[in-house]
Design an enzyme around this catalytic site. Structure first.
Site, PDB file in Angstrom:
ATOM      1  N   LYS A 189      65.887  44.251 -54.273  1.00 60.02           N
ATOM      2  CA  LYS A 189      66.300  44.429 -55.668  1.00 60.02           C
ATOM      3  C   LYS A 189      66.530  43.098 -56.375  1.00 60.02           C
ATOM      4  O   LYS A 189      66.514  43.051 -57.611  1.00 60.02           O
ATOM      5  CB  LYS A 189      67.573  45.280 -55.740  1.00 60.02           C
ATOM      6  CG  LYS A 189      67.326  46.757 -55.495  1.00 60.02           C
ATOM      7  CD  LYS A 189      68.591  47.568 -55.711  1.00 60.02           C
ATOM      8  CE  LYS A 189      68.340  49.055 -55.539  1.00 60.02           C
ATOM      9  NZ  LYS A 189      69.585  49.844 -55.714  1.00 60.02           N
ATOM     10  N   HIS A 214      61.037  47.532 -54.972  1.00 53.95           N
ATOM     11  CA  HIS A 214      62.046  46.734 -54.263  1.00 53.95           C
ATOM     12  C   HIS A 214      61.979  46.962 -52.764  1.00 53.95           C
ATOM     13  O   HIS A 214      62.365  46.082 -51.982  1.00 53.95           O
ATOM     14  CB  HIS A 214      63.452  47.043 -54.797  1.00 53.95           C
ATOM     15  CG  HIS A 214      64.089  48.275 -54.237  1.00 53.95           C
ATOM     16  ND1 HIS A 214      63.902  49.525 -54.783  1.00 53.95           N
ATOM     17  CD2 HIS A 214      64.914  48.460 -53.181  1.00 53.95           C
ATOM     18  CE1 HIS A 214      64.590  50.425 -54.095  1.00 53.95           C
ATOM     19  NE2 HIS A 214      65.218  49.805 -53.116  1.00 53.95           N
TER      20      HIS A 214
END
Length: 328
Positions: A189, A214
């Protein structure tokens, strides 16, 4: 640090134990090959002093089996007379060092200290390299969230260690590495732009694809570290978790749409811990749910999002989950 003395000769074994315990070193013992593998699997010693002439399974075979199964590198010191054939084969199958028989205490302690230094350096290098990767991005997770994830996963994995389906797979080493690796589940992320990462409204299709990436970013980042430090075997589990913790038991997850037991067990465990913590926590895009409401959602997702066996493990320990969720 635990040291396993795998020595068939009782006199030699007792002497090694005496030498090590005099230095306040925690010692485990095994008198045959099968026992040595059992102790290694259950107790996760970082160092082994290995007798090549073990009954049931010789030292060469034990070393090969450890190298095949290990998640993290175990430092193996072969105890042998200085015979070139034995030494050559020992290093060929994966030994790290040797010590001459008969063993002198001074030499033994120096070998142990040297091996501890190697292990420590490997661990420090890994941490430093991982942090260096993160300097190019930014961390958006709170420390308490990551701490709770590690605690939840340890509770679940410890329960699964006694389950007939998973007890052979979930060893003490597996639990140790899962607890460590789980905190890296969302490391990818840090490569997602804030406009997507912190958006409060509904994602567009394009934004959803960006956010889902991510998992790939995280696994790729960890794989780069693992390539540089191959002895740090726990990073393989960390990569699995980062890539697959958003897969679902019914095959509707991402990034690959894996189904059921095709999803690595480590990722299945982290999935329920991550979702539960998200439910009971306030986030910028949602209020926090009560413990009972969060538990209800987990139960309703059994067989859909989550492995039913792992949901059962969660239920058996809901009091511990409650306590962890309400840590200050």
């Amino acid at each position: 640090m635990k040291v396993l003395v795998a020595e068939s000769n009782q006199k030699h074994r007792d002497l090694l134990v005496q030498y090590l315990e005099e230095e306040q070193i925690q010692v485990l013992t095994a008198a045959d090959g099968q026992k040595a593998l059992e102790v290694w699997s259950n107790e996760d010693p970082k160092i082994i002093i290995m007798d090549i002439n073990m009954p049931d399974m010789d030292g060469f075979s034990i070393i090969e089996e450890i190298r095949r199964r290990e998640l993290d590198h175990t430092y193996i010191i072969v105890a042998t007379e200085h015979e070139e054939v034995i030494l050559g084969r020992s290093f060929d199958v994966g030994a790290d060092d040797f010590i001459s028989v008969p063993i002198r205490k001074t030499e033994l302690i120096y070998r142990i200290k040297a091996s501890e230094k190697v292990i420590s350096n490997q661990e420090n290098q890994t941490v430093i390299y991982a942090l260096a990767q993160l300097t190019e991005t930014r961390d958006i997770e709170t420390g308490r969230h990551l701490e709770r994830i590690g605690m939840y996963t340890k509770v679940i994995a410890t329960e699964l260690k006694n389950h007939p389906i998973y007890k052979e797979h979930v060893t003490s080493q597996f639990i140790n590495h899962l607890t460590l690796s789980s905190v890296l589940h969302d490391i990818g992320k840090v490569g997602i732009e804030d406009a997507v990462l912190r958006k409060k409204g509904i994602y567009t299709d394009e934004e959803r694809k960006t956010m889902q990436a991510h998992t790939i970013i995280g696994a790729s980042t960890i794989d780069k570290v693992a390539d540089k430090y191959p002895f740090m075997g726990f990073l393989k589990m960390a990569s699995e978790i980062a890539r697959y913790h958003h897969e679902k038991w019914d095959g509707t997850g991402y990034p690959e749409g894996l189904k059921g037991e095709d999803i690595p067990l480590s990722a299945r465990i982290v999935a329920i811990a991550d979702v539960f913590d998200a439910l009971i926590s306030e986030r910028y895009y949602k209020p926090k749910y009560s413990f009972e409401e969060s538990k209800r959602i987990i139960l309703e997702s059994s067989g859909k999002h989550f492995d039913p066996v792992i949901v059962e493990a969660f239920l058996k320990h809901e009091a511990e989950f409650y306590a962890i969720a309400h840590l200050d």
